[in-house]
Design a protein around this motif. Structure first.
Motif, PDB file in Angstrom:
ATOM      1  N   TYR A 137      13.319  -1.657  80.136  1.00 50.05           N
ATOM      2  CA  TYR A 137      14.321  -1.470  79.079  1.00 50.05           C
ATOM      3  C   TYR A 137      15.730  -1.618  79.646  1.00 50.05           C
ATOM      4  O   TYR A 137      16.570  -2.312  79.088  1.00 50.05           O
ATOM      5  CB  TYR A 137      14.157  -0.102  78.419  1.00 50.05           C
ATOM      6  N   LEU A 138      16.006  -0.982  80.758  1.00 51.13           N
ATOM      7  CA  LEU A 138      17.332  -1.052  81.366  1.00 51.13           C
ATOM      8  C   LEU A 138      17.667  -2.456  81.848  1.00 51.13           C
ATOM      9  O   LEU A 138      18.845  -2.812  81.961  1.00 51.13           O
ATOM     10  CB  LEU A 138      17.422  -0.064  82.541  1.00 51.13           C
ATOM     11  N   ALA A 139      16.643  -3.276  82.113  1.00 46.37           N
ATOM     12  CA  ALA A 139      16.859  -4.653  82.548  1.00 46.37           C
ATOM     13  C   ALA A 139      17.165  -5.592  81.382  1.00 46.37           C
ATOM     14  O   ALA A 139      17.421  -6.772  81.602  1.00 46.37           O
ATOM     15  CB  ALA A 139      15.641  -5.164  83.316  1.00 46.37           C
ATOM     16  N   GLY A 140      17.136  -5.061  80.156  1.00 39.09           N
ATOM     17  CA  GLY A 140      17.513  -5.877  79.005  1.00 39.09           C
ATOM     18  C   GLY A 140      16.385  -6.268  78.086  1.00 39.09           C
ATOM     19  O   GLY A 140      16.627  -6.912  77.052  1.00 39.09           O
ATOM     20  N   GLU A 141      15.157  -5.891  78.406  1.00 42.09           N
ATOM     21  CA  GLU A 141      14.022  -6.263  77.553  1.00 42.09           C
ATOM     22  C   GLU A 141      13.817  -5.202  76.465  1.00 42.09           C
ATOM     23  O   GLU A 141      12.748  -4.588  76.337  1.00 42.09           O
ATOM     24  CB  GLU A 141      12.765  -6.433  78.398  1.00 42.09           C
ATOM     25  N   LEU A 147      34.448  -8.018  61.455  1.00 41.07           N
ATOM     26  CA  LEU A 147      33.097  -7.829  61.957  1.00 41.07           C
ATOM     27  C   LEU A 147      33.042  -8.080  63.461  1.00 41.07           C
ATOM     28  O   LEU A 147      32.329  -7.389  64.194  1.00 41.07           O
ATOM     29  CB  LEU A 147      32.127  -8.751  61.228  1.00 41.07           C
ATOM     30  N   ALA A 148      33.803  -9.068  63.923  1.00 38.17           N
ATOM     31  CA  ALA A 148      33.849  -9.345  65.366  1.00 38.17           C
ATOM     32  C   ALA A 148      34.453  -8.171  66.123  1.00 38.17           C
ATOM     33  O   ALA A 148      33.989  -7.814  67.218  1.00 38.17           O
ATOM     34  CB  ALA A 148      34.656 -10.618  65.616  1.00 38.17           C
ATOM     35  N   GLN A 149      35.490  -7.547  65.543  1.00 41.87           N
ATOM     36  CA  GLN A 149      36.109  -6.385  66.181  1.00 41.87           C
ATOM     37  C   GLN A 149      35.152  -5.195  66.210  1.00 41.87           C
ATOM     38  O   GLN A 149      35.089  -4.457  67.194  1.00 41.87           O
ATOM     39  CB  GLN A 149      37.388  -6.013  65.443  1.00 41.87           C
ATOM     40  N   LEU A 150      34.408  -5.022  65.120  1.00 47.29           N
ATOM     41  CA  LEU A 150      33.489  -3.894  65.035  1.00 47.29           C
ATOM     42  C   LEU A 150      32.334  -4.001  66.027  1.00 47.29           C
ATOM     43  O   LEU A 150      31.842  -3.003  66.551  1.00 47.29           O
ATOM     44  CB  LEU A 150      32.930  -3.762  63.603  1.00 47.29           C
ATOM     45  N   THR A 151      31.891  -5.228  66.275  1.00 43.98           N
ATOM     46  CA  THR A 151      30.713  -5.415  67.120  1.00 43.98           C
ATOM     47  C   THR A 151      31.066  -5.613  68.596  1.00 43.98           C
ATOM     48  O   THR A 151      30.179  -5.521  69.453  1.00 43.98           O
ATOM     49  CB  THR A 151      29.901  -6.631  66.659  1.00 43.98           C
ATOM     50  N   GLU A 152      32.323  -5.849  68.906  1.00 42.43           N
ATOM     51  CA  GLU A 152      32.712  -6.121  70.294  1.00 42.43           C
ATOM     52  C   GLU A 152      32.347  -4.952  71.213  1.00 42.43           C
ATOM     53  O   GLU A 152      32.735  -3.800  70.984  1.00 42.43           O
ATOM     54  CB  GLU A 152      34.208  -6.396  70.395  1.00 42.43           C
ATOM     55  N   GLY A 153      31.573  -5.228  72.236  1.00 41.52           N
ATOM     56  CA  GLY A 153      31.251  -4.221  73.227  1.00 41.52           C
ATOM     57  C   GLY A 153      30.188  -3.214  72.822  1.00 41.52           C
ATOM     58  O   GLY A 153      29.914  -2.271  73.586  1.00 41.52           O
ATOM     59  N   LEU A 154      29.567  -3.389  71.663  1.00 36.34           N
ATOM     60  CA  LEU A 154      28.485  -2.457  71.291  1.00 36.34           C
ATOM     61  C   LEU A 154      27.305  -2.657  72.236  1.00 36.34           C
ATOM     62  O   LEU A 154      27.054  -3.757  72.723  1.00 36.34           O
ATOM     63  CB  LEU A 154      28.046  -2.692  69.836  1.00 36.34           C
ATOM     64  N   LEU A 155      26.573  -1.588  72.460  1.00 39.41           N
ATOM     65  CA  LEU A 155      25.464  -1.631  73.407  1.00 39.41           C
ATOM     66  C   LEU A 155      24.178  -2.092  72.719  1.00 39.41           C
ATOM     67  O   LEU A 155      23.837  -1.585  71.649  1.00 39.41           O
ATOM     68  CB  LEU A 155      25.249  -0.253  74.020  1.00 39.41           C
ATOM     69  N   PRO A 156      23.473  -3.037  73.334  1.00 42.26           N
ATOM     70  CA  PRO A 156      22.196  -3.480  72.741  1.00 42.26           C
ATOM     71  C   PRO A 156      21.151  -2.390  72.832  1.00 42.26           C
ATOM     72  O   PRO A 156      21.094  -1.638  73.796  1.00 42.26           O
ATOM     73  CB  PRO A 156      21.822  -4.688  73.600  1.00 42.26           C
ATOM     74  N   ILE A 157      20.320  -2.304  71.813  1.00 40.30           N
ATOM     75  CA  ILE A 157      19.242  -1.315  71.833  1.00 40.30           C
ATOM     76  C   ILE A 157      17.882  -1.991  71.690  1.00 40.30           C
ATOM     77  O   ILE A 157      16.876  -1.340  71.584  1.00 40.30           O
ATOM     78  CB  ILE A 157      19.428  -0.255  70.736  1.00 40.30           C
TER      79      ILE A 157
END
Length: 249
Positions: free
Chosen positions: A1-5, A239-249
């Motif tokens: 999970y921490l590796a991005g999968e 929308l681009a401002q809102l999503t910038e830098g959000l963490l993937p889950i």
């Protein structure tokens, strides 16, 4: 999970069903759920802060837009599981423990569309909201599907429900966008799997997992309904401002 999968890991754990509650799987499943919801909490806090800074108008009072996890959340979850004589999905348990409650219903004065429809319901029950949005009455109302998840404190009306028991997630996207006849989105319980299915009115509509609902919401800055709106009507820059830098889950 921490590796991005992220999606692969959740799919694998979900396929194991109730077996994730058994060792040696449980420690890993719980660690994944906690890391996911830590990221979700960061995303929720970031989106709410950015919306407030942008001048977004929430339907709720400012203090109710995001309610952090309660200090006694674990005790309330345990009480709930005793009432249903079973478990709630691990994703929901950890959401209640680490995140809490969020309600992004509202609209923005700079949008070319109105994110919340005007109507008699608003005039009668949300008069302050009606006057805030009155200047937007000429705008086309669209279903932005604002992110909303009720907290653990709203889950103790089980004696009024029919089986199967259900966790109340939010009003249906129709109601979250100000349109009538939507109903409610819920997660059936008990469920010992790592993630639960969000269904509409006891499964009359296709369902998705709770984590996938969060994932889809964060991909659109808290408003996944814009995926179904013509590009010319989307607030693309916002929308681009809102999503910038959000963490993937």
């Amino acid at each position: 999970y921490l590796a991005g999968e992220h999606e692969q890991v959740w799919d694998e754990l979900l396929a194991l069903g109730a077996a994730v509650r058994e060792e040696p799987l449980y420690d890993d499943a719980l660690a994944v759920a906690r890391e996911t919801m830590r990221r979700a909490r960061y995303n929720v806090e970031t989106i709410v802060a950015r919306l407030r800074e942008s001048g977004y108008t929430f339907i709720e009072e400012s203090t109710q837009v995001y309610v952090p996890a309660l200090s006694d959340a674990v005790e309330q979850i345990n009480r709930l599981e005793q009432l249903i004589a079973g478990s709630i999905p691990l994703s929901m348990r950890v959401w209640y423990e680490l995140v809490g409650e969020v309600n992004l219903i509202g609209s923005h004065p700079n949008w070319v569309v109105c994110g919340y429809a005007l109507g008699s319901y608003d005039e009668l029950y949300h008069s302050s909201l009606y006057y805030k949005y009155r200047s937007e009455s000429s705008k086309k109302a669209v279903q932005t599907e604002p992110l909303m998840v009720k907290g653990i404190q709203g889950q103790f009306t089980l004696n009024e429900r029919q089986y199967p028991l259900l966790l109340f997630i939010s009003p249906h996207q129709n109601d979250r966008s100000g349109f009538s006849g939507g109903g409610i989105d819920e997660v059936p319980i008990p469920d010992s799997a790592i993630d639960g299915l969000v269904i509409h009115e006891n499964g009359r509509e296709p369902s998705e997992t709770f984590v996938n609902y969060l994932r889809r919401s964060f991909q659109w800055g808290g408003f996944p309904g814009f995926a179904n709106v013509d590009e010319s009507l989307r607030p693309t820059a916002m929308l681009a401002q809102l999503t910038e830098g959000l963490l993937p889950i």
